[in-house]
Scaffold this active site. Structure first.
Site, PDB file in Angstrom:
ATOM      1  N   CYS A 176     -15.612  12.551  -8.703  1.00  0.00           N
ATOM      2  CA  CYS A 176     -15.608  12.642 -10.168  1.00  0.00           C
ATOM      3  C   CYS A 176     -15.930  11.321 -10.852  1.00  0.00           C
ATOM      4  O   CYS A 176     -16.006  11.250 -12.079  1.00  0.00           O
ATOM      5  CB  CYS A 176     -14.257  13.168 -10.665  1.00  0.00           C
ATOM      6  SG  CYS A 176     -12.891  11.991 -10.473  1.00  0.00           S
ATOM      7  N   CYS A 186       0.830   4.053  -0.285  1.00  0.00           N
ATOM      8  CA  CYS A 186      -0.117   3.860   0.811  1.00  0.00           C
ATOM      9  C   CYS A 186      -1.555   3.930   0.291  1.00  0.00           C
ATOM     10  O   CYS A 186      -1.801   4.233  -0.878  1.00  0.00           O
ATOM     11  CB  CYS A 186       0.111   4.898   1.901  1.00  0.00           C
ATOM     12  SG  CYS A 186      -0.337   6.577   1.431  1.00  0.00           S
ATOM     13  N   CYS A 201     -11.714   1.448   1.756  1.00  0.00           N
ATOM     14  CA  CYS A 201     -13.172   1.524   1.957  1.00  0.00           C
ATOM     15  C   CYS A 201     -13.841   2.679   1.222  1.00  0.00           C
ATOM     16  O   CYS A 201     -15.068   2.750   1.163  1.00  0.00           O
ATOM     17  CB  CYS A 201     -13.494   1.613   3.444  1.00  0.00           C
ATOM     18  SG  CYS A 201     -13.051   3.203   4.187  1.00  0.00           S
TER      19      CYS A 201
END
Length: 225
Positions: A176, A186, A201
């Site tokens: 989006c 986390c 990443c």
């Protein structure tokens, strides 16, 4: 026999000369542990605080210079300055090779005798002119009103968002295109659109599993200071 103190992080006994005292709270840790603690917090783009539980005392910049490299010491000074300026008052130099952080008030004060017009101000570091209103290099040939109505402004706004995202280490959802900033938790991100990905990443999570080999968390983000 030399006097030693116990570091409350590694629990090793160290000579007093190898212990670091945190400013006003006086909690003490060995230089090695403090070096690692401060480096991790700087990498997380926050101001280094005392590692003692529930202690909010900031680590003194000058005393940190005994174990930090000059580059990290400069970054620490920058983090402290960044946290001290209200969001609405922050001004970054618009030239990528500079990107110096300033407060709006100090820019106006610094350039009160050398501004081009109401919006054209000189960077305090690189001394190039930029527009404090449009947040772009100074547009000599048009007013702020005309510039903000131009196609050039629309394109530069997109570049500004991308530049800010890189500076703040934001991650963009590939589905989006919403920008996400990790505050705590986390690195497994569930976007508001439902897409799941790795904050480190950007790789997609499939069937509740990561498709990359990045660490799932960093202790700093799991246990907030």
């Amino acid at each position: 026999m030399s006097v030693k103190e116990t570091c409350l992080i590694c629990f090793e006994d160290n000579p007093i000369a190898r212990m670091f005292s945190i400013g006003t709270c006086h909690h003490k840790y060995c230089l090695s542990c403090m070096k690692h603690h401060v480096e991790v917090q700087l990498q997380s783009r926050i101001v280094a605080q005392c590692p003692h539980k529930d202690c909010k005392c900031e680590v003194n910049t000058e005393t940190c210079k005994k174990f930090l490299s000059p580059e990290l010491a400069d970054i620490m000074i920058e983090r402290i300055k960044e946290s001290s300026i209200p969001v609405t008052e922050k001004v970054y130099c618009t030239f990528p090779r500079c990107s110096a952080l300033m407060s709006k008030q100090e820019v106006l004060e610094h350039t009160k005798t050398s501004f081009v017009s109401e919006g054209g101000r000189k960077c305090m570091k690189c001394h190039q002119y930029f527009c404090i209103n449009c947040r772009v290099p100074w547009h000599y040939d048009m007013s702020c009103y005309d510039y903000q109505r131009s196609e050039t402004y629309s394109r530069s706004e997109d570049q500004l968002v991308k530049s800010l995202a890189m500076k703040k280490l934001w991650r963009q959802c590939s589905k989006c295109k919403h920008m996400v900033e990790l505050d705590s938790g986390c690195y497994h991100i569930i976007c508001r659109c439902g897409h799941q990905f790795c904050y480190t990443c950007g790789a997609e999570w499939k069937n509740k599993r990561a498709t990359c080999s990045c660490p799932l968390w960093d202790e700093h983000h799991i246990i907030r200071p």
